[in-house]
Design a protein around this motif. Sequence first.
Motif, PDB file in Angstrom:
ATOM      1  N   LEU A  88       0.807  -1.218   0.000  1.00 53.68           N
ATOM      2  CA  LEU A  88       0.000   0.000   0.000  1.00 53.68           C
ATOM      3  C   LEU A  88       0.840   1.268   0.000  1.00 53.68           C
ATOM      4  O   LEU A  88       0.300   2.372  -0.007  1.00 53.68           O
ATOM      5  N   SER A  89       2.166   1.147   0.016  1.00 53.83           N
ATOM      6  CA  SER A  89       3.020   2.328  -0.080  1.00 53.83           C
ATOM      7  C   SER A  89       3.186   2.710  -1.549  1.00 53.83           C
ATOM      8  O   SER A  89       2.654   2.058  -2.447  1.00 53.83           O
ATOM      9  N   ALA A  90       3.969   3.749  -1.795  1.00 56.54           N
ATOM     10  CA  ALA A  90       4.202   4.201  -3.169  1.00 56.54           C
ATOM     11  C   ALA A  90       5.431   3.559  -3.801  1.00 56.54           C
ATOM     12  O   ALA A  90       5.778   3.877  -4.934  1.00 56.54           O
ATOM     13  N   ASN A 126      -0.461  -1.273  -4.778  1.00 53.52           N
ATOM     14  CA  ASN A 126      -1.799  -0.695  -4.632  1.00 53.52           C
ATOM     15  C   ASN A 126      -1.756   0.793  -4.981  1.00 53.52           C
ATOM     16  O   ASN A 126      -0.859   1.510  -4.547  1.00 53.52           O
ATOM     17  N   PRO A 127      -2.718   1.287  -5.771  1.00 53.47           N
ATOM     18  CA  PRO A 127      -2.687   2.700  -6.174  1.00 53.47           C
ATOM     19  C   PRO A 127      -2.861   3.652  -5.005  1.00 53.47           C
ATOM     20  O   PRO A 127      -3.406   3.305  -3.952  1.00 53.47           O
ATOM     21  N   THR A 148      -6.520   6.818  -7.699  1.00 55.35           N
ATOM     22  CA  THR A 148      -7.697   5.956  -7.864  1.00 55.35           C
ATOM     23  C   THR A 148      -8.917   6.775  -8.242  1.00 55.35           C
ATOM     24  O   THR A 148      -9.631   6.455  -9.212  1.00 55.35           O
ATOM     25  N   SER A 149      -9.167   7.843  -7.495  1.00 56.71           N
ATOM     26  CA  SER A 149     -10.363   8.649  -7.753  1.00 56.71           C
ATOM     27  C   SER A 149     -10.309   9.345  -9.105  1.00 56.71           C
ATOM     28  O   SER A 149     -11.353   9.667  -9.679  1.00 56.71           O
ATOM     29  N   LYS A 168     -11.705   2.467  -0.683  1.00 53.93           N
ATOM     30  CA  LYS A 168     -11.406   2.335  -2.118  1.00 53.93           C
ATOM     31  C   LYS A 168     -10.067   2.977  -2.458  1.00 53.93           C
ATOM     32  O   LYS A 168      -9.374   2.538  -3.373  1.00 53.93           O
ATOM     33  N   GLY A 169      -9.692   4.012  -1.705  1.00 49.72           N
ATOM     34  CA  GLY A 169      -8.418   4.669  -1.958  1.00 49.72           C
ATOM     35  C   GLY A 169      -7.221   3.987  -1.335  1.00 49.72           C
ATOM     36  O   GLY A 169      -6.092   4.442  -1.514  1.00 49.72           O
ATOM     37  N   ALA A 170      -7.431   2.888  -0.606  1.00 51.25           N
ATOM     38  CA  ALA A 170      -6.304   2.207   0.050  1.00 51.25           C
ATOM     39  C   ALA A 170      -6.670   0.766   0.389  1.00 51.25           C
ATOM     40  O   ALA A 170      -6.561  -0.133  -0.438  1.00 51.25           O
ATOM     41  N   SER A 171      -7.149   0.521   1.609  1.00 51.05           N
ATOM     42  CA  SER A 171      -7.283  -0.837   2.128  1.00 51.05           C
ATOM     43  C   SER A 171      -8.364  -1.656   1.445  1.00 51.05           C
ATOM     44  O   SER A 171      -8.214  -2.873   1.288  1.00 51.05           O
TER      45      SER A 171
END
Length: 406
Positions: free
Chosen positions: A158-160, A207-208, A213-214, A377-380
């Motif tokens: 989940l990091s960049a 993960n984005p 994501t949005s 939706k933006g992470a987990s």
Amino acid sequence: MASFSIAANRIYSRPFLKEEAKRSKLKPAPAAGLDRMYVAASVASTPPSLRLAGQSRVKPQKDVRIAVLGASGYTGSEIVRLLANHPNFGITVMTADRKAGQSIGTVFPHLSTQDLPNMVAIADADFSEVDAVFCCLPHGTTQDIIKGLPKSLKIVDLSADFRLRDISEYEEWYGQPHRAPELQEEAVYGLTEVLREDIRNARLVANPGCYPTSIQIPLVPLVKENIIKPLNIIIDAKSGVSGAGRGAKEANLYTEIAEGIHSYGITRHRHVPEIEQGLSDAAKSKITVSFTPHLMPMSRGMQSTIYVEMSPGVTIDDLYRQLKVSYEDEEFVKLLPAGVVPHTRHVRGSNYCLMNVFPDRIPGRAIIISVIDNLVKGASGQALQNLNLMMGFPEITGLHYLPLFP
């Protein structure tokens, strides 16, 4: 809606999947081994008071053993919350170096009802009883840690650290060289609705970010079909303060954030190359965007207001139809009826993305509004979608949390 069956004095329920509706009106019972109630709801799990009388409290066996690295952060705790209702994933390891030895309930009292192992330092974690990992650590620390994990593990980061394919671009935007270039070559970008088949076969998924994501969900189909111009895309995005993480920062104090709007990262936000990478892939040519993010005085939620120029001969109705066709079979992406404005309060606590498109007063331009919960939706939530795919489960499993309102 859910399907039910009764066996051995137990009640089973599980989400009613769209594909099942198409096949039959009769729903089969869930697989043996699910000995708890599982419902589509906004609660974490079924409290003991609702268990059937006389049923012994036996901890259900889960098929997939999960490690959550960085469980004491916002995205880590959100993973724990979501997994409470997952019928197949069970947490066997949780790490939090500064909170090592503590239970998750002492750090997050809202999770104190969960029967989970105490958190340990990453150096002390035993991965011999782990099948898959959610890595919820800060960027810059993840590369070395993932490099040291057993190669047999499925990993969602989940990091960049693995989102940018070009490691020189990572160094430019994150100020340090990439320390695991061989893993970067293996990593698959995890925008679920767009790259589903690549994710299904991946071992390591990046993960984005929440803003990307949005933004990419509504823009990718329009860019791909060339019905908006790849120029002059302007994105005005706003996030709840949880998007800045749980670390103590002066800029995130209540008195700094409350009763105002805080613009930051102007022209140099680290999500810019991620957004441009995804849109350029869709367009098969380089796209540059103008992106300005803002912190809002709210805990969670994210809205991206996107201004685009339509291609010659294209109308608002064409944009609406393309988004409808692209996402009409998706569980978590919803195009609202024409004229209805998406609001962050209508996705809070859920894995949904709501969006719509509107005509601008300037001829030939359109306004797209997209809202998500930045922590779900933006992470987990998207991370759980991805791991479901990677482990061969329906991607919606464990994610039927309806939004919390009011």
